[in-house]
Design an enzyme around this catalytic site. Structure first.
Site, PDB file in Angstrom:
ATOM      1  N   ARG A  99      -4.160  24.813  12.123  1.00 20.70           N
ATOM      2  CA  ARG A  99      -5.150  24.935  13.198  1.00 20.70           C
ATOM      3  C   ARG A  99      -6.503  25.361  12.662  1.00 20.70           C
ATOM      4  O   ARG A  99      -6.599  26.126  11.697  1.00 20.70           O
ATOM      5  CB  ARG A  99      -4.700  25.987  14.209  1.00 20.70           C
ATOM      6  CG  ARG A  99      -3.511  25.528  15.027  1.00 20.70           C
ATOM      7  CD  ARG A  99      -3.312  26.368  16.250  1.00 20.70           C
ATOM      8  NE  ARG A  99      -3.414  27.779  15.931  1.00 20.70           N
ATOM      9  CZ  ARG A  99      -3.724  28.719  16.814  1.00 20.70           C
ATOM     10  NH1 ARG A  99      -3.968  28.397  18.066  1.00 20.70           N
ATOM     11  NH2 ARG A  99      -3.768  29.975  16.459  1.00 20.70           N
ATOM     12  N   SER A 160      -0.127  31.809   5.481  1.00 21.94           N
ATOM     13  CA  SER A 160       1.098  32.581   5.734  1.00 21.94           C
ATOM     14  C   SER A 160       2.200  32.292   4.727  1.00 21.94           C
ATOM     15  O   SER A 160       3.242  31.697   5.042  1.00 21.94           O
ATOM     16  CB  SER A 160       1.571  32.309   7.156  1.00 21.94           C
ATOM     17  OG  SER A 160       0.511  32.593   8.010  1.00 21.94           O
ATOM     18  N   ASP A 214      -0.110  35.623   8.532  1.00 20.22           N
ATOM     19  CA  ASP A 214      -0.022  35.520  10.005  1.00 20.22           C
ATOM     20  C   ASP A 214       0.466  36.810  10.668  1.00 20.22           C
ATOM     21  O   ASP A 214       0.089  37.120  11.802  1.00 20.22           O
ATOM     22  CB  ASP A 214       0.859  34.325  10.438  1.00 20.22           C
ATOM     23  CG  ASP A 214       2.224  34.288   9.774  1.00 20.22           C
ATOM     24  OD1 ASP A 214       2.527  35.157   8.935  1.00 20.22           O
ATOM     25  OD2 ASP A 214       3.006  33.356  10.081  1.00 20.22           O
TER      26      ASP A 214
HETATM   27  C1  GLC Z   1       7.320  33.057   5.528  1.00 20.17           C
HETATM   28  C2  GLC Z   1       6.087  33.385   4.699  1.00 20.17           C
HETATM   29  C3  GLC Z   1       5.356  34.580   5.255  1.00 20.17           C
HETATM   30  C4  GLC Z   1       5.062  34.373   6.736  1.00 20.17           C
HETATM   31  C5  GLC Z   1       6.343  34.026   7.487  1.00 20.17           C
HETATM   32  C6  GLC Z   1       6.089  33.729   8.958  1.00 20.17           C
HETATM   33  O1  GLC Z   1       8.235  34.076   5.390  1.00 20.17           O
HETATM   34  O2  GLC Z   1       6.453  33.612   3.350  1.00 20.17           O
HETATM   35  O3  GLC Z   1       4.149  34.805   4.563  1.00 20.17           O
HETATM   36  O4  GLC Z   1       4.487  35.533   7.263  1.00 20.17           O
HETATM   37  O5  GLC Z   1       6.957  32.898   6.898  1.00 20.17           O
HETATM   38  O6  GLC Z   1       5.261  32.631   9.120  1.00 20.17           O
END
Ligand code: GLC
Length: 478
Positions: A99, A160, A214
């Protein structure tokens, strides 16, 4: 993950009654077969002890190199106080949809415009340069569409994945998760990849002021509304949490304290269990899911909990039960259908959205894979399998949240939550909350908490991290 036409927000479903009634309707043999997916409080408490030990190991300089839960310091020391103002861009990359957002903060309000772009599989499993070129292209299209291509707007980048941060604007990727595999980026700064891709286009000019996870975005977005927000949790494609730790405990954090004495820690708790520490809760299906994954041996806790794997866990267990003669015995093609099926967590959300004793969604789900002759007993059994898989996920998450709440030792904690499983599953939130209350019983009942949905948190949070950094800078200058 998009809303499925069956999910709990659809008008057809109506309000949900508790799903406990299903217990009495399920064939005792099926119940017995599912026992290994039901975690007692005693087992959860054992798991909590190991989890806490893992978090402590991640926080300490001496033990961090070998720790499984890495506890990455995020360089976010301060939460928003609603005096932040300005216009920000945010990029939110963490799943196969990506996004771009334009966010304006003014007078305590947060206005937001956003677009979703798809990342094709060949790109998220190709080269990093192609991935970031694609991102830069989407950013350029967005800037043109919203008429900001001539402005140099500060950008927060929600990335993330497990990242070691070296300051607010530099994040070294440790490994990919959630099916991504652009290996050249591993060990490199994701922000630099983004900057280089933007430069290669030369039709937008962007100032990247923060990289974040995230979970951090989710926490920040709720903290904008709720000053007691201290934990950010995602239960979506992946699963992870962050929390607001005291800097004195975060031994890897080496920047001066700007006044709060605290720092957000990105736990990367999805990795929990990579050393075998939670093998005692794993089922046969967990092991198969792991072996068949793109990262065998990795992200064990995440594979028990997150949306990317729940559908497959359900498929494998149902298939085993078909072979054992426990379910779908009157459906000659059931085994073949379940062998071929490819389920996401949406199917679990959908099946559990049926009211007890009604079979609308389960019938639709089965008919999609070519089964039209299942009887109510089979459909109840299938729903029970879904229920066990989703409840185990919620119980494991509850166990980790309670550890964090106790660790921070504050009387009241708001937990910001986002992610498709939490948002769309009809019972997840209730089951999570109930289990947390159970685990915080006795003398721990002094810890009060609230779960709060952080809608769009990972995007809005990126703008807030950038905005808080700008506010702090202004305050420091005087
Ligand atoms: C995975 C990623 C992490 C993220 C999570 C939720 O575990 O490694 O960084 O916060 O997914 O999206």
């Amino acid at each position: 993950m998009a809303l499925s036409k069956f999910d709990c927000k659809s008008k057809k479903c109506g309000p949900h009654r508790p799903d406990n009634e299903i217990e009495d309707l399920v064939d005792p043999k099926v119940k017995a077969r599912m026992q290994d997916m039901i975690l007692s409080n005693e087992t959860l408490r054992k798991e909590q002890e190991i989890y806490l030990d893992n978090v402590n190991r991640g926080l300490k300089k001496e033990t961090n190199p070998s720790a499984i839960i890495k506890c990455f310091p995020t360089y976010v020391q301060d939460l928003p106080n609603r005096t932040e103002t300005g216009k920000f861009l945010a990029l939110d990359l963490g799943g196969t949809n990506f996004r771009v957002l334009l966010i304006t903060l003014a007078d305590g309000k947060c206005d937001m415009q956003s677009e979703i772009y798809v990342i094709p599989k060949e790109i998220f499993t190709g080269s990093g340069v192609e991935l970031f070129d694609h991102i830069a292209k989407c950013l350029s299209e967005f800037s043109t569409k919203y008429g900001v291509q001539e402005e140099k707007i500060p950008l927060g980048f929600t990335f993330s994945f497990p990242v070691t941060q070296v300051g607010l604007t530099k994040g070294i990727l440790k490994k990919w998760t959630k099916g991504f595999k652009c290996d050249d980026v591993i060990g490199q700064d994701a922000v630099q990849y983004l900057i280089d891709a933007i430069k290669r286009r030369s039709d937008v000019d962007i100032d990247v002021v923060a990289i974040l996870n995230d979970t951090t975005g989710t926490l920040m977005a709720c903290a904008w509304i709720e000053p007691y927000c201290r934990i950010g949790l995602i239960v979506g494609t992946g699963s992870n949490a962050c929390y607001y730790e005291y800097q004195k405990n975060a031994e890897l954090y080496d920047e001066p304290d700007m006044g709060s004495g605290r720092i957000i820690i990105n736990l990367e708790m999805g990795a929990f269990g990579e050393d075998g520490a939670i093998d005692f809760i794993l089922t046969e299906e967990d092991k198969v899911v792991d072996q068949n994954s793109i990262n065998p041996g990795g992200q064990i806790h995440e594979k028990c909990v997150s949306g990317m794997y729940l559908g497959e866990l359900m498929r494998l267990r149902t298939l085993a039960m078909i072979k054992e003669g426990l379910i779908f015995q009157g459906c000659p093609n059931a085994q073949e259908s379940f062998e071929k099926a490819n389920f996401t967590s949406e199917i679990i959300t959908s099946i559990e959205s049926d009211h007890v004793n009604t079979y609308t969604n389960v019938k639709a789900a089965l008919s999609k894979i070519g089964i039209s002759d299942a009887d109510p007993k089979d459909m109840t059994s299938l729903r029970y399998v879904c229920r066990c898989v989703s409840r185990r996920s919620a119980h494991l998450v509850a166990a980790s949240l309670c550890v964090l709440i106790k660790k921070m030792d504050e009387p009241y904690t708001v937990v910001a939550v986002d992610g498709s499983v939490y948002k769309y599953h009809p019972h997840y939130r209730r089951v999570l909350e109930e289990k947390m209350k159970e685990l915080l019983s006795g003398e721990d009942s002094k810890y009060k908490f609230k779960l709060m949905l952080s809608e769009d948190g990972s995007g809005r949070g990126a703008a807030l991290v950038a905005a808080v950094a700008a506010r702090k800078q202004k305050e420091q200058k005087g």
